[in-house]
Write a protein that holds these residues in place. Sequence first.
Motif, PDB file in Angstrom:
ATOM      1  N   GLU A 119       0.846  -1.176   0.000  1.00 48.48           N
ATOM      2  CA  GLU A 119       0.000   0.000   0.000  1.00 48.48           C
ATOM      3  C   GLU A 119       0.889   1.235   0.000  1.00 48.48           C
ATOM      4  O   GLU A 119       2.056   1.171   0.358  1.00 48.48           O
ATOM      5  CB  GLU A 119      -0.880   0.005   1.247  1.00 48.48           C
ATOM      6  CG  GLU A 119      -0.224   0.540   2.515  1.00 48.48           C
ATOM      7  CD  GLU A 119       1.024  -0.196   3.004  1.00 48.48           C
ATOM      8  OE1 GLU A 119       1.841   0.427   3.706  1.00 48.48           O
ATOM      9  OE2 GLU A 119       1.201  -1.391   2.685  1.00 48.48           O
ATOM     10  N   GLY A 121       0.354   5.775   0.734  1.00 53.79           N
ATOM     11  CA  GLY A 121      -0.524   6.923   0.920  1.00 53.79           C
ATOM     12  C   GLY A 121       0.005   8.103   0.134  1.00 53.79           C
ATOM     13  O   GLY A 121      -0.476   8.438  -0.943  1.00 53.79           O
ATOM     14  N   SER A 175      -8.643   6.086   0.568  1.00 56.34           N
ATOM     15  CA  SER A 175      -7.365   6.584   1.068  1.00 56.34           C
ATOM     16  C   SER A 175      -6.515   5.425   1.581  1.00 56.34           C
ATOM     17  O   SER A 175      -6.643   4.290   1.113  1.00 56.34           O
ATOM     18  CB  SER A 175      -7.574   7.668   2.125  1.00 56.34           C
ATOM     19  OG  SER A 175      -8.276   7.171   3.239  1.00 56.34           O
ATOM     20  N   LEU A 176      -5.616   5.701   2.553  1.00 52.86           N
ATOM     21  CA  LEU A 176      -4.595   4.730   2.928  1.00 52.86           C
ATOM     22  C   LEU A 176      -5.171   3.446   3.511  1.00 52.86           C
ATOM     23  O   LEU A 176      -4.725   2.348   3.184  1.00 52.86           O
ATOM     24  CB  LEU A 176      -3.624   5.381   3.918  1.00 52.86           C
ATOM     25  CG  LEU A 176      -2.432   4.532   4.367  1.00 52.86           C
ATOM     26  CD1 LEU A 176      -1.602   4.052   3.192  1.00 52.86           C
ATOM     27  CD2 LEU A 176      -1.560   5.342   5.336  1.00 52.86           C
ATOM     28  N   LYS A 177      -6.156   3.558   4.381  1.00 58.82           N
ATOM     29  CA  LYS A 177      -6.727   2.359   5.003  1.00 58.82           C
ATOM     30  C   LYS A 177      -7.277   1.413   3.946  1.00 58.82           C
ATOM     31  O   LYS A 177      -7.069   0.205   3.979  1.00 58.82           O
ATOM     32  CB  LYS A 177      -7.805   2.767   6.016  1.00 58.82           C
ATOM     33  CG  LYS A 177      -8.413   1.608   6.798  1.00 58.82           C
ATOM     34  CD  LYS A 177      -9.722   1.140   6.201  1.00 58.82           C
ATOM     35  CE  LYS A 177     -10.294  -0.035   6.975  1.00 58.82           C
ATOM     36  NZ  LYS A 177     -11.472  -0.615   6.286  1.00 58.82           N
ATOM     37  N   GLY A 243       1.478   5.928  10.715  1.00 53.77           N
ATOM     38  CA  GLY A 243       1.765   4.566  11.142  1.00 53.77           C
ATOM     39  C   GLY A 243       2.889   4.574  12.161  1.00 53.77           C
ATOM     40  O   GLY A 243       2.866   3.876  13.160  1.00 53.77           O
ATOM     41  N   HIS A 290      -5.910  -4.357  10.690  1.00 50.93           N
ATOM     42  CA  HIS A 290      -4.853  -4.883   9.824  1.00 50.93           C
ATOM     43  C   HIS A 290      -3.923  -5.861  10.551  1.00 50.93           C
ATOM     44  O   HIS A 290      -2.700  -5.784  10.450  1.00 50.93           O
ATOM     45  CB  HIS A 290      -4.064  -3.736   9.201  1.00 50.93           C
ATOM     46  CG  HIS A 290      -4.907  -2.888   8.291  1.00 50.93           C
ATOM     47  ND1 HIS A 290      -4.803  -1.527   8.213  1.00 50.93           N
ATOM     48  CD2 HIS A 290      -5.905  -3.234   7.419  1.00 50.93           C
ATOM     49  CE1 HIS A 290      -5.678  -1.060   7.336  1.00 50.93           C
ATOM     50  NE2 HIS A 290      -6.362  -2.079   6.850  1.00 50.93           N
ATOM     51  N   ASP A 315      -2.742   9.838   6.977  1.00 51.17           N
ATOM     52  CA  ASP A 315      -4.198   9.819   7.205  1.00 51.17           C
ATOM     53  C   ASP A 315      -4.656   8.375   7.372  1.00 51.17           C
ATOM     54  O   ASP A 315      -5.275   7.783   6.508  1.00 51.17           O
ATOM     55  CB  ASP A 315      -4.959  10.558   6.098  1.00 51.17           C
ATOM     56  CG  ASP A 315      -4.722   9.976   4.708  1.00 51.17           C
ATOM     57  OD1 ASP A 315      -3.806   9.142   4.549  1.00 51.17           O
ATOM     58  OD2 ASP A 315      -5.462  10.342   3.782  1.00 51.17           O
ATOM     59  N   TYR A 316      -4.339   7.819   8.528  1.00 50.99           N
ATOM     60  CA  TYR A 316      -4.544   6.399   8.828  1.00 50.99           C
ATOM     61  C   TYR A 316      -5.260   6.298  10.164  1.00 50.99           C
ATOM     62  O   TYR A 316      -4.895   6.993  11.117  1.00 50.99           O
ATOM     63  CB  TYR A 316      -3.173   5.715   8.880  1.00 50.99           C
ATOM     64  CG  TYR A 316      -3.181   4.227   9.117  1.00 50.99           C
ATOM     65  CD1 TYR A 316      -3.829   3.368   8.239  1.00 50.99           C
ATOM     66  CD2 TYR A 316      -2.503   3.687  10.201  1.00 50.99           C
ATOM     67  CE1 TYR A 316      -3.802   1.994   8.455  1.00 50.99           C
ATOM     68  CE2 TYR A 316      -2.477   2.321  10.422  1.00 50.99           C
ATOM     69  CZ  TYR A 316      -3.135   1.478   9.547  1.00 50.99           C
ATOM     70  OH  TYR A 316      -3.109   0.125   9.756  1.00 50.99           O
TER      71      TYR A 316
END
Length: 404
Positions: A119, A121, A175-177, A243, A290, A315-316
Amino acid sequence: MTATLPHSLYRADASGRFGEFGGAELPPPLVAPIAEVAAAYAEASQDPAFQDQLQSLLARYVGRPSLLYFAENLTRHLGGAKIYLKREDLNHTGAHKINHCLGEALLAKRMGKTKLIAETGAGQHGVALATAAALVGLECEIHMGAIDVAKQHPNVVRMELLGATVVPVEAGGRSLKEAVDSAFGVYAAAPDEYFFAIGSVVGPHPYPSMVRDFQSVVGREARAQILAEEGRLPDALVAAVGGGSNALGLFDAFLEDDDVRIIGVEPAGEGLDGDRHAATMTLGTPGTLHGMRTKVLQDADGEPSAVHSIASGIDYPGVGPQHAHLEQIGRVEYVTATDAETLDAFQLLTRQEGIIPALESAHAVAHVVELAPTLPGDAIIIANLSGRGDKDVDFVADRLRAAE
């Protein structure tokens, strides 16, 4: 400097838990593949040949050690403490991400995998992984939220030029998630081919420890550099936390030095009184995300909340489990910076020092702006400048024009 807490408090136990956080909470199809990664990393981490190869690439390819730079103009402008910047933005590919991406690519090659999947972001992890894949001869597939694909277009182009396949993710918040969810789904279907190269100190064991270990070169260098420059350790460390890999990379070498104040800065977005933020450490609660037990921004049903930050890379709705543990035992402080404060810090560093920071890194600078004037002139702050802002300049320009 003395340590008041034993080193074991700063390492996961055999199950990958940092106190109550961490572990590997996985669906059955992923249990064996992730256990394979854990076994392979445990072996590689003790293999001098693997470590020598990685250290050689960090020196001869990445350009390490990165500079520890005394920001004299910014120090004079703010007053108070001396400000040093750990210049991870000067690394090949422009951020700290290359440190762990090389380690993960070498491990994948050692395991006989043919493809890297991940992944991203802000795109810095994706660019670094695509770079590492090209270097060691692996295919690469990067999943990226559709919002971030548009927002970070230059990094999308870089990934594609490096030979990676970029997969835009349209699900959920885009987005990132959602990018993590999408990449995990592909990996679960073909774990014999793919190595999942997680881009931060998140996910199931062994990733939080493994990525931290690969990033810990940042703090080891900074420690040696500040001792050579000032003859003593800093009074404070500051780093952005999404993160949390760049932060733990800097923090790890100083955790046992109880006289060194350690501060992580997370995104308050448009304010903590609404839902347009990603302040997991500040407002999150324990949960599972996750494959890990950590702090999560979640709704009443335990589902991850939608999050927001001006910086795509943080932005997680979760955070690395070691960060949750370090907060719980009182070793690290976690504070916030808003989008507006971050944008101001971005401009201030650019104009005072001629250094354009990534918006992620500008969160750390925003707190330095607040902290430095409160400290005496002989105090020392080291802030991790985790990435350069080339990727953000068009977005920032648009924001500034809209505000006129």
